[in-house]
Design a protein around this motif. Structure first.
Motif, PDB file in Angstrom:
ATOM      1  N   PHE A 106       0.825  -1.201   0.000  1.00 53.77           N
ATOM      2  CA  PHE A 106       0.000   0.000   0.000  1.00 53.77           C
ATOM      3  C   PHE A 106       0.870   1.266   0.000  1.00 53.77           C
ATOM      4  CE2 PHE A 106      -2.872   3.264   1.443  1.00 53.77           C
ATOM      5  CZ  PHE A 106      -4.018   2.969   0.724  1.00 53.77           C
ATOM      6  N   LEU A 110       0.611   4.141  -2.776  1.00 54.49           N
ATOM      7  CA  LEU A 110       0.391   5.573  -2.477  1.00 54.49           C
ATOM      8  C   LEU A 110       1.500   6.417  -3.091  1.00 54.49           C
ATOM      9  CD1 LEU A 110      -0.590   6.387   1.233  1.00 54.49           C
ATOM     10  CD2 LEU A 110      -1.797   7.025  -0.844  1.00 54.49           C
ATOM     11  N   SER A 119      -4.816  10.307  -8.407  1.00 56.92           N
ATOM     12  CA  SER A 119      -6.104  10.819  -7.899  1.00 56.92           C
ATOM     13  C   SER A 119      -6.516  12.069  -8.653  1.00 56.92           C
ATOM     14  CB  SER A 119      -6.006  11.178  -6.418  1.00 56.92           C
ATOM     15  OG  SER A 119      -5.740  10.048  -5.662  1.00 56.92           O
ATOM     16  N   THR A 234       5.425  10.269   1.263  1.00 62.36           N
ATOM     17  CA  THR A 234       4.351   9.318   1.575  1.00 62.36           C
ATOM     18  C   THR A 234       4.405   8.988   3.055  1.00 62.36           C
ATOM     19  OG1 THR A 234       4.347   8.408  -0.654  1.00 62.36           O
ATOM     20  CG2 THR A 234       3.471   6.989   1.072  1.00 62.36           C
ATOM     21  N   ASP A 262      -1.797   8.199   4.366  1.00 67.02           N
ATOM     22  CA  ASP A 262      -2.768   7.228   4.882  1.00 67.02           C
ATOM     23  C   ASP A 262      -3.073   7.505   6.350  1.00 67.02           C
ATOM     24  OD1 ASP A 262      -4.362   4.826   4.550  1.00 67.02           O
ATOM     25  OD2 ASP A 262      -2.903   3.796   5.814  1.00 67.02           O
ATOM     26  N   VAL A 281      -2.679  12.588  -2.406  1.00 67.99           N
ATOM     27  CA  VAL A 281      -3.536  11.403  -2.477  1.00 67.99           C
ATOM     28  C   VAL A 281      -3.863  11.010  -1.041  1.00 67.99           C
ATOM     29  CG1 VAL A 281      -3.697   9.019  -3.291  1.00 67.99           C
ATOM     30  CG2 VAL A 281      -2.284  10.661  -4.543  1.00 67.99           C
ATOM     31  N   SER A 283      -5.919   8.578   1.823  1.00 67.86           N
ATOM     32  CA  SER A 283      -6.676   7.342   2.111  1.00 67.86           C
ATOM     33  C   SER A 283      -6.884   7.267   3.623  1.00 67.86           C
ATOM     34  CB  SER A 283      -5.927   6.115   1.589  1.00 67.86           C
ATOM     35  OG  SER A 283      -4.633   6.049   2.147  1.00 67.86           O
ATOM     36  N   PRO A 284      -7.949   6.563   4.035  1.00 69.32           N
ATOM     37  CA  PRO A 284      -8.336   6.575   5.452  1.00 69.32           C
ATOM     38  C   PRO A 284      -7.701   5.466   6.299  1.00 69.32           C
ATOM     39  CG  PRO A 284     -10.071   5.583   4.148  1.00 69.32           C
ATOM     40  CD  PRO A 284      -8.967   5.915   3.191  1.00 69.32           C
ATOM     41  N   HIS A 285      -6.408   5.518   6.504  1.00 69.49           N
ATOM     42  CA  HIS A 285      -5.680   4.572   7.365  1.00 69.49           C
ATOM     43  C   HIS A 285      -6.040   3.111   7.032  1.00 69.49           C
ATOM     44  CE1 HIS A 285      -3.607   4.288  11.548  1.00 69.49           C
ATOM     45  NE2 HIS A 285      -3.336   3.233  10.809  1.00 69.49           N
ATOM     46  N   ILE A 286      -5.748   2.744   5.788  1.00 67.67           N
ATOM     47  CA  ILE A 286      -6.122   1.389   5.329  1.00 67.67           C
ATOM     48  C   ILE A 286      -4.923   0.592   4.814  1.00 67.67           C
ATOM     49  CG2 ILE A 286      -8.544   1.862   4.770  1.00 67.67           C
ATOM     50  CD1 ILE A 286      -7.575   2.229   1.803  1.00 67.67           C
TER      51      ILE A 286
END
Ligand code: DGY
Length: 330
Positions: A106, A110, A119, A234, A262, A281, A283-286
């Motif tokens: 991941f 990212l 994105s 990142t 993230d 970009v 993302s919700p902590h995934i």
């Protein structure tokens, strides 16, 4: 039979497994309990299956004297005061290893999305603005052959380094408090550098350092100022490692090219200044959230709880302890 609390919703199979050993109270609606609701539910519980969202500190331990094990379904445990747990002889366990490769995947995704403006490109297309091919349309930065910088060279950092060096022909530089053994450096052709050099040389910098008082705002205005204007940043480490307000300012000013995030300060409410920037970009902590990895994490956390409370084939020997449990009590 001991009583345990599972603080957030989890796979039903895991609840079934725990029910074979304990009287289980759980949270079917997945409410985020307040501190006092958590303390209330922990009364009389010998163990807690928690996540990164619950804070376990000396005050909570004092209010929950029956607690003997705190088992988090996460590799990071900055939400747990391990020293306070050890002082009370309370086991702390986490879920390392099972999420290393998935999280590295991941992080790499990212980083690539930030570098190649994925994105931004998708939003452009969805807005109906794509009318023709254009020679400089949404030009991004190459990942292959670029310099990959890694801050925090633990298991996940090394897994990212492997992807960069072996899959993408990247030059890998890293900074870590302790240098890797030469053999491990050699395996991914990684070069240890000081932090300032890492910031200056990286085309794509990935943060994987655990959160602590020492790593708080490890990347702020001064550090961002050292980075290349073409660089990406990142963060798959923890909110708080980066000063998000300073990052938003740097991204808006073009001080660095792009970011992939993230994790955030104040999760689940990222700094609003980040939300309308095109070059980030989000993302919700995934990072660890693949089907098999989240299952493996939940299974490992359950196995830890069962063993820590003296049950099952590994009674008294949880597979992945963070502290020595009752034997560590001074
Ligand atoms: C971890 O395992 O620490 C993750 O950040 C939680 O999802």
């Amino acid at each position: 039979m001991d009583k345990v609390l599972v603080t957030r919703a989890v796979f039903p199979e895991v609840l079934d497994r725990l029910s074979g050993y304990f009287e289980v109270e759980f949270n079917p609606d997945d409410q985020v309990w307040t501190r006092s609701q958590l303390v209330e539910r922990l009364q009389g519980k010998a163990g807690a299956f928690i996540t990164g969202s619950e804070r376990v500190d000396a005050e909570l331990l004092a209010a929950c004297p029956d607690l003997r094990a705190v088992c988090t379904m996460a590799v990071g445990y900055n939400n747990i005061d391990v020293e306070a747990c050890t002082a009370r002889g309370v086991w702390v366990t986490n879920t390392p290893d099972v999420l290393t490769e998935t999280t590295a995947d991941f992080g790499f995704a990212l980083m690539m999305a930030a570098a190649r403006r994925l994105s931004e490109a998708e939003r452009y297309l969805r807005r109906g603005e794509w009318r023709k091919w254009h020679y400089d349309q949404l030009m991004g930065a190459d990942v292959h052959g670029a310099t990959l910088g890694i801050l925090g060279m633990g298991r996940i950092g090394q897994a990212i380094a492997r992807r960069g060096a072996l899959g993408f022909g990247m030059e890998v530089v890293y900074h870590n408090r302790t240098r890797l053994p030469l053999e491990a450096e050699g395996a991914v052709n990684a070069r240890w550098v000081d932090k300032a050099t890492l910031l200056r040389e990286s085309d794509h910098l990935v943060l994987v350092v655990p959160y602590s008082a020492t790593s708080h705002h490890m990347i702020g205005e001064a550090e961002l100022a050292l980075m290349k204007p073409t660089a990406t940043l990142t963060n798959i480490a923890r909110g708080g490692v980066v000063d998000d307000a300073a990052l938003a300012k740097a991204l808006r000013a073009g001080r660095i090219a792009a970011a992939g995030l993230d994790v955030y300060e104040g999760e689940p409410h990222p700094n609003p200044a980040l939300l309308d920037l095109p070059n980030v970009v989000l993302s919700p902590h995934i990072a660890s959230s693949s089907v098999s990895t989240r299952r493996a994490m939940a299974d490992l956390a359950a196995g830890n709880l069962i063993a820590a409370l003296g049950c099952g084939p590994r009674a008294g020997r949880p597979p992945t302890p963070v502290n020595p449990g009752p034997t560590g009590r001074p």
